[in-house]
Write a protein that holds these residues in place. Sequence first.
Motif, PDB file in Angstrom:
ATOM      1  N   ARG A  94      -0.742   3.984  -3.109  1.00 50.26           N
ATOM      2  CA  ARG A  94      -1.580   3.577  -1.980  1.00 50.26           C
ATOM      3  C   ARG A  94      -1.141   4.321  -0.732  1.00 50.26           C
ATOM      4  NH1 ARG A  94      -1.157  -2.452  -3.768  1.00 50.26           N
ATOM      5  NH2 ARG A  94      -2.464  -2.269  -5.606  1.00 50.26           N
ATOM      6  N   ILE A  95      -2.029   4.415   0.201  1.00 53.49           N
ATOM      7  CA  ILE A  95      -1.883   5.139   1.476  1.00 53.49           C
ATOM      8  C   ILE A  95      -1.525   6.605   1.279  1.00 53.49           C
ATOM      9  CG2 ILE A  95      -1.370   3.014   2.772  1.00 53.49           C
ATOM     10  CD1 ILE A  95       1.501   4.119   3.164  1.00 53.49           C
ATOM     11  N   GLN A  96      -1.887   7.154   0.137  1.00 53.60           N
ATOM     12  CA  GLN A  96      -1.658   8.575  -0.120  1.00 53.60           C
ATOM     13  C   GLN A  96      -2.965   9.317  -0.365  1.00 53.60           C
ATOM     14  OE1 GLN A  96       1.598   9.531  -2.775  1.00 53.60           O
ATOM     15  NE2 GLN A  96       2.503   7.520  -2.456  1.00 53.60           N
ATOM     16  N   THR A 100      -9.276   7.012  -1.162  1.00 53.05           N
ATOM     17  CA  THR A 100     -10.306   7.793  -0.478  1.00 53.05           C
ATOM     18  C   THR A 100     -10.997   8.739  -1.457  1.00 53.05           C
ATOM     19  OG1 THR A 100      -9.132   7.655   1.631  1.00 53.05           O
ATOM     20  CG2 THR A 100     -10.716   9.464   1.373  1.00 53.05           C
ATOM     21  N   ASN A 128      -6.551  -5.186   4.074  1.00 52.08           N
ATOM     22  CA  ASN A 128      -6.319  -3.745   3.902  1.00 52.08           C
ATOM     23  C   ASN A 128      -7.557  -3.063   3.332  1.00 52.08           C
ATOM     24  OD1 ASN A 128      -3.725  -3.811   4.931  1.00 52.08           O
ATOM     25  ND2 ASN A 128      -2.787  -4.132   2.932  1.00 52.08           N
ATOM     26  N   PHE A 132      -9.989  -0.228   5.026  1.00 52.72           N
ATOM     27  CA  PHE A 132     -10.259   1.008   4.284  1.00 52.72           C
ATOM     28  C   PHE A 132     -11.761   1.259   4.194  1.00 52.72           C
ATOM     29  CE2 PHE A 132     -11.427   2.816   0.135  1.00 52.72           C
ATOM     30  CZ  PHE A 132     -10.889   4.089   0.278  1.00 52.72           C
ATOM     31  N   LYS A 135     -13.225   2.328   7.424  1.00 57.10           N
ATOM     32  CA  LYS A 135     -12.832   3.716   7.696  1.00 57.10           C
ATOM     33  C   LYS A 135     -13.707   4.688   6.894  1.00 57.10           C
ATOM     34  CE  LYS A 135      -9.301   6.077   5.903  1.00 57.10           C
ATOM     35  NZ  LYS A 135      -7.987   6.296   5.377  1.00 57.10           N
TER      36      LYS A 135
END
Length: 156
Positions: A94-96, A100, A128, A132, A135
């Motif tokens: 996650r967050i990498q 997306t 979260n 996301f 975004k």
Amino acid sequence: MSRVEIREAELNDRDALRGLMNTYIYDFYHYPRPEEEKLENLLDVLMEKKAGTQFVAVYDGELVGFATLYFTYSTLRTGKVVIMNDLFVTEKCRIQGVGTKLFRACNQYAAYNGYVAMLWETSKANENAQKFYEKMGGEREEWYPYSIKPVIGVGD
């Protein structure tokens, strides 16, 4: 994280997908562990790619995420819509950018295949995911989701 490959799920992904789906259902959302036969039947349906499909994220040869799409229609939108029922990435990735990439693959799939919208929902508690999706350009709908477990004989 440039070594991430996003693609539609293949038959040889089945074992890893089963494990990721169990992690998503049981560990992440704390739902009861699904019956093995029911999960196998769902995987069969998704592998046929008629009622839905799955995209997977592969990092260094390991499945680290998936997104599930189901195909249906919308009367209000007067056309085909795709429902992104799940988007899950393992905690270590996650967050990498993996989420997306999965999201964009689903959105492009919908665009290339003539769907008028891609719809999804997430838990009210999953802030979260809400951040996301916002975004990514998602907009909250003015509809409330409901569900009911079908029961024979109710309303007769």
